[in-house]
Design an enzyme around this catalytic site. Structure first.
Site, PDB file in Angstrom:
ATOM      1  N   THR A 161       0.465  -9.846   4.655  1.00  0.00           N
ATOM      2  CA  THR A 161       0.303  -8.862   5.720  1.00  0.00           C
ATOM      3  C   THR A 161       0.366  -7.431   5.177  1.00  0.00           C
ATOM      4  O   THR A 161       0.229  -6.482   5.927  1.00  0.00           O
ATOM      5  CB  THR A 161       1.382  -9.048   6.806  1.00  0.00           C
ATOM      6  OG1 THR A 161       2.676  -8.902   6.212  1.00  0.00           O
ATOM      7  CG2 THR A 161       1.238 -10.404   7.485  1.00  0.00           C
ATOM      8  N   ARG A 189       1.807   0.437   7.942  1.00  0.00           N
ATOM      9  CA  ARG A 189       0.495  -0.222   7.946  1.00  0.00           C
ATOM     10  C   ARG A 189       0.594  -1.719   7.639  1.00  0.00           C
ATOM     11  O   ARG A 189      -0.431  -2.399   7.582  1.00  0.00           O
ATOM     12  CB  ARG A 189      -0.445   0.480   6.963  1.00  0.00           C
ATOM     13  CG  ARG A 189      -0.854   1.860   7.453  1.00  0.00           C
ATOM     14  CD  ARG A 189      -1.991   2.525   6.687  1.00  0.00           C
ATOM     15  NE  ARG A 189      -2.431   1.874   5.491  1.00  0.00           N
ATOM     16  CZ  ARG A 189      -2.202   2.302   4.240  1.00  0.00           C
ATOM     17  NH1 ARG A 189      -1.511   3.393   4.017  1.00  0.00           N
ATOM     18  NH2 ARG A 189      -2.682   1.626   3.201  1.00  0.00           N
ATOM     19  N   ASN A 190       1.801  -2.232   7.471  1.00  0.00           N
ATOM     20  CA  ASN A 190       1.940  -3.670   7.269  1.00  0.00           C
ATOM     21  C   ASN A 190       1.622  -4.360   8.588  1.00  0.00           C
ATOM     22  O   ASN A 190       2.094  -3.956   9.650  1.00  0.00           O
ATOM     23  CB  ASN A 190       3.360  -4.016   6.805  1.00  0.00           C
ATOM     24  CG  ASN A 190       3.460  -5.433   6.297  1.00  0.00           C
ATOM     25  OD1 ASN A 190       3.220  -6.385   7.032  1.00  0.00           O
ATOM     26  ND2 ASN A 190       3.811  -5.579   5.031  1.00  0.00           N
ATOM     27  N   ALA A 191       0.836  -5.420   8.524  1.00  0.00           N
ATOM     28  CA  ALA A 191       0.378  -6.105   9.738  1.00  0.00           C
ATOM     29  C   ALA A 191       1.363  -7.148  10.263  1.00  0.00           C
ATOM     30  O   ALA A 191       1.108  -7.762  11.302  1.00  0.00           O
ATOM     31  CB  ALA A 191      -0.965  -6.779   9.466  1.00  0.00           C
TER      32      ALA A 191
END
Length: 168
Positions: free
Chosen positions: A144, A40-42
């Site tokens: 992020t 889920r890190n952008a």
């Protein structure tokens, strides 16, 4: 007691112009030995949008995409104690050797901090030791991390677009 963690090696090409700095990789990244490995890190979706590559490419190919554009990855901290993955639990910080890195990489013009903790640790522990060297431009960007959910991905993308101006 918190575990002593060691960061990942720098990913940098000889012609890198921008260095993206996190604080310390989270548990998922350390386990995978990959920068920004949490699903889920952008970070990778944002880089993919900015530079026109698929965020789900195999990790070595994502690194190749960044290096080809003059972007390197590293962390401010070489080691620390931390339970879990949150920056707020980081203790006993030891910074990486930026003086040596910047001497070896004179083309680096900007440092982009992925979140407030990376910027804070750099300013406190590294910047004073660099006073005899030219200091790259310091860019404070929103984290992020999925833990930094108060800023939308759209807003993160807009802020991270600033890195484009430092790659010309």
């Amino acid at each position: 007691m918190a575990a002593r963690l060691t960061s990942l090696a720098a990913v940098i090409a000889p012609d890198s112009r921008l260095l993206v700095l996190g604080s310390m990789p989270g548990a998922a990244s350390l386990a995978a030995q990959q920068y920004y490995a949490h699903p889920r890190n952008a970070f990778w979706p944002i880089m993919g949008q900015l530079f026109g590559f698929a965020a789900d490419l195999p990790y070595p190919e994502r690194l190749t995409q960044l290096r080809a554009r003059g972007i390197g990855l590293w962390d401010v901290l070489q080691s620390c104690e931390r339970q879990g993955s949150l920056d707020s639990t980081i203790r006993a910080e030891q910074p990486n050797d930026f003086a040596s890195l910047l001497q070896q990489q004179p083309g680096i013009r900007a440092l982009a901090f992925n979140g407030a903790k990376a910027a804070q640790s750099f300013r406190k522990m590294v910047l004073p030791s660099l006073q005899t060297q030219p200091i790259p431009i310091l860019l404070n960007l929103p984290s992020t991390s999925p833990a930094h959910a108060s800023v939308s991905r759209t807003d993160k993308l807009a802020a991270w677009a600033e890195v484009l101006t430092h790659l010309d």
